[in-house]
Design an enzyme around this catalytic site. Sequence first.
Site, PDB file in Angstrom:
ATOM      1  CE  LYS A  55      -4.352  -1.975   1.225  1.00  0.00           C
ATOM      2  NZ  LYS A  55      -5.375  -2.289   2.230  1.00  0.00           N
ATOM      3  NE  ARG A  96      -7.603  -8.353   0.461  1.00  0.00           N
ATOM      4  CZ  ARG A  96      -7.122  -7.644  -0.558  1.00  0.00           C
ATOM      5  NH1 ARG A  96      -6.059  -6.877  -0.376  1.00  0.00           N
ATOM      6  NH2 ARG A  96      -7.690  -7.697  -1.740  1.00  0.00           N
TER       7      ARG A  96
HETATM    8  N1  HH2 Z   1      -7.450  -3.943   0.836  1.00  0.00           N
HETATM    9  C1  HH2 Z   1      -7.791  -3.973  -0.463  1.00  0.00           C
HETATM   10  C2  HH2 Z   1      -8.881  -4.738  -0.895  1.00  0.00           C
HETATM   11  N2  HH2 Z   1      -9.591  -5.487  -0.026  1.00  0.00           N
HETATM   12  N3  HH2 Z   1      -9.953  -6.263   2.179  1.00  0.00           N
HETATM   13  C3  HH2 Z   1      -9.628  -6.256   3.485  1.00  0.00           C
HETATM   14  N4  HH2 Z   1     -10.311  -7.007   4.350  1.00  0.00           N
HETATM   15  N5  HH2 Z   1      -8.589  -5.498   3.956  1.00  0.00           N
HETATM   16  C4  HH2 Z   1      -7.837  -4.709   3.131  1.00  0.00           C
HETATM   17  O1  HH2 Z   1      -6.915  -4.006   3.628  1.00  0.00           O
HETATM   18  C5  HH2 Z   1      -8.164  -4.696   1.736  1.00  0.00           C
HETATM   19  C6  HH2 Z   1      -9.246  -5.496   1.294  1.00  0.00           C
HETATM   20  C7  HH2 Z   1      -6.999  -3.171  -1.461  1.00  0.00           C
HETATM   21  O2  HH2 Z   1      -5.930  -3.925  -1.986  1.00  0.00           O
HETATM   22  P1  HH2 Z   1      -5.930  -4.602  -3.433  1.00  0.00           P
HETATM   23  O3  HH2 Z   1      -6.992  -5.646  -3.543  1.00  0.00           O
HETATM   24  O4  HH2 Z   1      -4.570  -5.106  -3.721  1.00  0.00           O
HETATM   25  O5  HH2 Z   1      -6.195  -3.409  -4.416  1.00  0.00           O
HETATM   26  P2  HH2 Z   1      -7.443  -2.964  -5.270  1.00  0.00           P
HETATM   27  O6  HH2 Z   1      -8.535  -2.585  -4.323  1.00  0.00           O
HETATM   28  O7  HH2 Z   1      -6.940  -1.816  -6.102  1.00  0.00           O
HETATM   29  O8  HH2 Z   1      -7.870  -4.160  -6.113  1.00  0.00           O
END
Ligand code: HH2
Length: 268
Positions: free
Chosen positions: A208, A242
């Site tokens: 992040k 995660r």
């Molecule tokens: N962060 C993201 C998405 N889902 N779910 C939980 N429970 N906690 C988190 O911190 C979290 C989440 C964002 O990360 P990512 O999926 O890599 O990115 P994007 O939302 O751009 O797909």
Amino acid sequence: MARLMGVVNVTPDSFSDGGLFLHPGRAIKHARELVADGADVLDIGGESTRPGSEGVSADEELERVAPVLEGVAGEGVRVSIDTSKRVVAEAALDAGAEIVNDVSALRSDPELAELCAERDCGVVLMHMLGSPRTMQEAPTYGDVVEDVRAFLAERIEFATDAGIAEERIWIDPGIGFGKTLEHNLELLRRLGELRALGRPICIGTSRKSFIGKITGRDADERLGGTIASNVIALANGAEIFRVHDVREVREGLEVAEVILGRREWAQA
Ligand code: HH2
């Protein structure tokens, strides 16, 4: 023992791996690699929640994740669906998913809580200030940790009132979701205060932007900061991590657990 949730983003626009796994075959291959690397749970998502994103329709989200859910069924790994929409969650549960990971903590879709109660699935309730489109526009709190704690307490009550068993709930402070760098650091430092809520803490620091702000690195070069922040979260009480880079973070957490005296270790 730390549990690893491997991220499978079936999206064109996720902040660190957008477009890499939009093709179902690539996403399934990647998911299998994450299982081989030691993922306890695969978190499959078809909508990016990166700052500024607009969201996608349920049809499009479903079209992205359905073949991947089918492709990983029978891999012997638990699957969570990263969605805020009932129709997507329902299709995922039908395809064998066991957990609904909702970044809106059951606030987006009024019918999602009912589904989770009916199906007795796991539920991740995450804190977010505002919506992905607006959340990074000058987020402000009284005391960020106390505000997040109070929010999660209220969402646990909402979920249990809707018939979701409390034992099925994990909580997540939502690193990067409506938070400045200092808010994220404060939450990681004082994560232990969320343990008073009595539910396992899930944490998502992987790649992040707060890490990039400290190290000056782009999203695909933030592994060092990802491991460091997950180790701190472990020390402060997180149980589910995660991450995109399952093998490296798992090894970091294993070493940290041995140092902390939380894991047995014997020389081979
Ligand atoms: N962060 C993201 C998405 N889902 N779910 C939980 N429970 N906690 C988190 O911190 C979290 C989440 C964002 O990360 P990512 O999926 O890599 O990115 P994007 O939302 O751009 O797909």
